[in-house]
Write an enzyme that holds these catalytic residues in place. Structure first.
Site, mmCIF file in Angstrom:
data_model
loop_
_atom_site.group_PDB
_atom_site.id
_atom_site.type_symbol
_atom_site.label_atom_id
_atom_site.label_comp_id
_atom_site.label_asym_id
_atom_site.label_seq_id
_atom_site.Cartn_x
_atom_site.Cartn_y
_atom_site.Cartn_z
ATOM 1 N N GLN A 111 0.837 -1.202 0.000
ATOM 2 C CA GLN A 111 0.000 0.000 0.000
ATOM 3 C C GLN A 111 0.871 1.251 0.000
ATOM 4 O O GLN A 111 0.380 2.360 -0.141
ATOM 5 C CB GLN A 111 -0.898 0.020 1.239
ATOM 6 N N HIS A 129 -1.346 1.548 -4.472
ATOM 7 C CA HIS A 129 -1.696 2.982 -4.411
ATOM 8 C C HIS A 129 -0.694 3.848 -5.149
ATOM 9 O O HIS A 129 -0.627 5.060 -4.913
ATOM 10 C CB HIS A 129 -1.825 3.417 -2.943
ATOM 11 N N CYS A 141 -5.333 15.265 -19.252
ATOM 12 C CA CYS A 141 -5.759 15.910 -20.513
ATOM 13 C C CYS A 141 -5.465 15.074 -21.755
ATOM 14 O O CYS A 141 -6.045 15.271 -22.797
ATOM 15 C CB CYS A 141 -5.085 17.288 -20.625
ATOM 16 N N THR A 202 0.258 -3.187 8.714
ATOM 17 C CA THR A 202 -0.899 -2.446 8.204
ATOM 18 C C THR A 202 -2.024 -2.498 9.230
ATOM 19 O O THR A 202 -2.241 -3.506 9.888
ATOM 20 C CB THR A 202 -1.398 -3.004 6.851
ATOM 21 N N ASN A 227 2.819 -7.380 13.348
ATOM 22 C CA ASN A 227 2.441 -6.012 13.706
ATOM 23 C C ASN A 227 2.776 -5.801 15.173
ATOM 24 O O ASN A 227 2.806 -6.742 15.955
ATOM 25 C CB ASN A 227 0.930 -5.806 13.466
HETATM 26 C C1 BV8 Z 1 -11.855 2.977 -3.678
HETATM 27 C C2 BV8 Z 1 -2.574 7.397 -0.969
HETATM 28 C C3 BV8 Z 1 -13.543 2.552 -5.258
HETATM 29 C C4 BV8 Z 1 -1.126 7.513 -1.223
HETATM 30 C C5 BV8 Z 1 -4.053 6.050 0.337
HETATM 31 C C6 BV8 Z 1 -15.070 -0.471 1.046
HETATM 32 C C7 BV8 Z 1 -14.690 -0.868 -0.245
HETATM 33 C C8 BV8 Z 1 -14.078 0.031 -1.096
HETATM 34 C C9 BV8 Z 1 -13.819 1.347 -0.663
HETATM 35 C C10 BV8 Z 1 -14.182 1.726 0.605
HETATM 36 C C11 BV8 Z 1 -14.801 0.826 1.452
HETATM 37 N N1 BV8 Z 1 -15.052 1.472 2.612
HETATM 38 C C12 BV8 Z 1 -14.590 2.748 2.523
HETATM 39 C C13 BV8 Z 1 -14.069 2.939 1.317
HETATM 40 C C14 BV8 Z 1 -13.491 4.195 0.840
HETATM 41 C C15 BV8 Z 1 -11.999 4.330 1.131
HETATM 42 C C16 BV8 Z 1 -11.598 3.776 2.480
HETATM 43 O O1 BV8 Z 1 -11.126 2.646 2.575
HETATM 44 N N2 BV8 Z 1 -11.766 4.563 3.528
HETATM 45 C C17 BV8 Z 1 -11.360 4.114 4.858
HETATM 46 C C18 BV8 Z 1 -10.604 5.216 5.575
HETATM 47 C C19 BV8 Z 1 -12.617 3.682 5.596
HETATM 48 N N3 BV8 Z 1 -11.248 3.669 0.085
HETATM 49 C C20 BV8 Z 1 -10.991 4.325 -1.063
HETATM 50 O O2 BV8 Z 1 -11.417 5.427 -1.316
HETATM 51 C C21 BV8 Z 1 -10.143 3.582 -2.103
HETATM 52 N N4 BV8 Z 1 -10.753 3.645 -3.396
HETATM 53 O O3 BV8 Z 1 -12.444 2.392 -2.823
HETATM 54 O O4 BV8 Z 1 -12.256 3.034 -4.998
HETATM 55 C C22 BV8 Z 1 -14.415 3.764 -5.182
HETATM 56 C C23 BV8 Z 1 -14.239 4.743 -6.141
HETATM 57 C C24 BV8 Z 1 -15.084 5.849 -6.110
HETATM 58 C C25 BV8 Z 1 -16.049 5.978 -5.098
HETATM 59 C C26 BV8 Z 1 -16.169 4.994 -4.113
HETATM 60 C C27 BV8 Z 1 -15.353 3.879 -4.146
HETATM 61 C C28 BV8 Z 1 -8.787 4.214 -2.240
HETATM 62 C C29 BV8 Z 1 -8.004 4.047 -0.974
HETATM 63 C C30 BV8 Z 1 -6.565 4.545 -1.171
HETATM 64 C C31 BV8 Z 1 -6.364 5.798 -0.376
HETATM 65 N N5 BV8 Z 1 -4.991 6.259 -0.525
HETATM 66 N N6 BV8 Z 1 -2.823 6.493 0.140
HETATM 67 C C32 BV8 Z 1 -0.473 8.129 -0.038
HETATM 68 O O5 BV8 Z 1 -0.616 9.343 0.153
HETATM 69 O O6 BV8 Z 1 0.199 7.361 0.692
HETATM 70 S S1 BV8 Z 1 -4.395 5.199 1.732
HETATM 71 C C33 BV8 Z 1 -3.086 5.228 2.760
HETATM 72 O O7 BV8 Z 1 -3.603 4.870 4.012
HETATM 73 C C34 BV8 Z 1 -2.053 4.182 2.462
HETATM 74 O O8 BV8 Z 1 -1.832 3.992 1.101
HETATM 75 C C35 BV8 Z 1 -2.545 2.960 3.172
HETATM 76 O O9 BV8 Z 1 -3.364 2.178 2.352
HETATM 77 C C36 BV8 Z 1 -3.373 3.588 4.245
HETATM 78 C C37 BV8 Z 1 -2.600 3.575 5.520
HETATM 79 O O10 BV8 Z 1 -2.778 2.325 6.013
HETATM 80 P P1 BV8 Z 1 -1.540 1.515 6.591
HETATM 81 O O11 BV8 Z 1 -0.522 1.357 5.537
HETATM 82 O O12 BV8 Z 1 -2.113 0.316 7.206
HETATM 83 O O13 BV8 Z 1 -0.892 2.493 7.671
HETATM 84 P P2 BV8 Z 1 -1.447 2.812 9.149
HETATM 85 O O14 BV8 Z 1 -0.677 3.970 9.672
HETATM 86 O O15 BV8 Z 1 -2.940 2.880 9.117
HETATM 87 O O16 BV8 Z 1 -1.055 1.518 9.996
HETATM 88 C C38 BV8 Z 1 0.308 1.239 10.249
HETATM 89 C C39 BV8 Z 1 0.331 -0.092 10.965
HETATM 90 O O17 BV8 Z 1 1.701 -0.487 11.137
HETATM 91 C C40 BV8 Z 1 -0.284 -0.062 12.347
HETATM 92 O O18 BV8 Z 1 -1.112 -1.202 12.505
HETATM 93 C C41 BV8 Z 1 0.916 -0.132 13.288
HETATM 94 O O19 BV8 Z 1 0.609 -0.839 14.475
HETATM 95 C C42 BV8 Z 1 1.897 -0.899 12.474
HETATM 96 N N7 BV8 Z 1 3.319 -0.628 12.766
HETATM 97 C C43 BV8 Z 1 3.900 0.559 13.058
HETATM 98 N N8 BV8 Z 1 5.225 0.382 13.202
HETATM 99 C C44 BV8 Z 1 5.480 -0.941 12.960
HETATM 100 C C45 BV8 Z 1 4.262 -1.586 12.680
HETATM 101 N N9 BV8 Z 1 4.171 -2.905 12.403
HETATM 102 C C46 BV8 Z 1 5.318 -3.615 12.401
HETATM 103 N N10 BV8 Z 1 6.534 -3.059 12.655
HETATM 104 C C47 BV8 Z 1 6.653 -1.740 12.945
HETATM 105 N N11 BV8 Z 1 7.862 -1.221 13.213
#
Ligand code: BV8
Length: 258
Positions: A111, A129, A141, A202, A227
């Site tokens: 991701q 992504h 365009c 994640t 994680n």
């Molecule tokens: C879409 C951009 C269709 C680039 C990102 C159900 C089905 C489909 C869509 C949805 C749905 N429900 C809701 C939706 C809409 C939405 C969504 O999911 N919203 C969420 C918030 C509810 N999804 C979308 O819009 C997607 N598109 O569905 O298209 C559509 C089209 C039109 C209209 C409707 C639908 C697009 C989603 C992509 C968004 N873009 N990034 C950028 O700027 O980076 S998302 C971004 O956030 C990342 O790319 C990544 O995916 C996400 C972050 O998540 P994680 O990577 O998990 O990071 P996070 O900080 O959350 O967690 C870190 C983890 O690591 C933690 O658990 C932590 O404990 C752990 N950790 C930390 N340190 C360590 C560790 N683990 C191990 N070792 C360590 N040292």
């Protein structure tokens, strides 16, 4: 349901079981989120010190957010590009790359947009992504996507498309945007047909990416989560290794390749 989640910190005792699964696998998927790059010094999104702890992601990582405040969104990505430019793969990325020595077919599905898996040597990486170093015309365009030259990351003002004059933007997938169809199809196919999936760093909150471990589990795959803390995925996976990716993965890769 994860086997005895028990003492969440006893990841070391679970390494032999996880390694044996990897050795026997024919198809392996490594599915990663921002946590795999944390030990490279890159902020995650939802950790308390994460990028989104301070603001609503949809205000920044979305077309409407960019339309509303192009300069703020542009500067957020320029800041992240400068950080990613100096980030280096950490032991987690490196261990994942060494897993290609397994007899299994292995694909990384990430991701993340930081390119660190490729920099570590992983050869098959699906960037769900996109990648922060690719830019496109906001108006597409000349067709979707209209890729344009990548601007210098020190430029703090939004740059205009050389073809039509609209702003350009990172060619990453924002909220409410579709994932690239070909990439998503390959990722979903890999998840549905793998024998072992490693789910690394994640929170499992962003769809449709977060559905991949469920596809794997439904396909009979042995899903191992790495994680620091349990996530909404933990209840669904086969084995939970509670630890930092940069510690767990080198131990797991060493055991699987020994
Ligand atoms: C879409 C951009 C269709 C680039 C990102 C159900 C089905 C489909 C869509 C949805 C749905 N429900 C809701 C939706 C809409 C939405 C969504 O999911 N919203 C969420 C918030 C509810 N999804 C979308 O819009 C997607 N598109 O569905 O298209 C559509 C089209 C039109 C209209 C409707 C639908 C697009 C989603 C992509 C968004 N873009 N990034 C950028 O700027 O980076 S998302 C971004 O956030 C990342 O790319 C990544 O995916 C996400 C972050 O998540 P994680 O990577 O998990 O990071 P996070 O900080 O959350 O967690 C870190 C983890 O690591 C933690 O658990 C932590 O404990 C752990 N950790 C930390 N340190 C360590 C560790 N683990 C191990 N070792 C360590 N040292």
């Amino acid at each position: 349901m994860a086997e005895d989640v028990g003492d969440l910190n006893a990841w070391q005792v679970r390494i032999p079981a996880a390694a044996a699964r990897l050795r026997d696998a024919r198809r392996v998927v490594v599915f990663t989120g921002a946590g795999v790059s944390k030990e490279s010094g890159l902020a995650t999104f939802r950790d308390t010190d994460g990028a989104w702890a301070q603001f609503n992601p949809e205000d920044y990582a979305s077309p409407s957010g960019f339309r509303k405040q192009p300069r703020v969104v542009w500067q957020w990505y320029a800041h992240r590009r400068r950080e990613m430019a100096v980030a280096r793969p950490n032991p987690a990325h490196q261990a994942i790359a060494t897993l290609e020595a397994l007899s299994a077919q292995l694909v990384v599905i990430t991701q993340n947009i930081d390119g660190l898996h490729q920099a570590a040597g992983s050869r098959e990486v699906l960037e769900l992504h996109g990648n922060i170093e690719r830019f496109k015309c906001f108006a597409n365009c000349r067709g979707a996507p209209t890729l344009v030259p990548t601007p210098d990351p020190t430029i703090e003002e939004p740059v205009r498309c050389p073809y039509c004059g609209a702003f350009i933007r990172p060619a990453v997938v924002w909220f409410h945007e579709m994932l690239p169809a070909d990439v998503w199809e390959r990722a979903a196919e890999a998840a549905c047909t793998c024998d072992v999936m490693l789910v690394v760093g994640t929170s499992g909150l962003v769809e449709p990416a977060a559905s991949l471990p469920r596809y794997a589990q439904q396909g009979g795959c042995y899903v191992i989560e790495i994680n620091l803390e349990p996530t909404p995925l933990t209840a669904r996976i086969s084995l939970y290794l509670a630890g930092a990716a940069g510690e767990v993965l080198p131990a797991l890769a060493a055991a699987a390749l020994s």
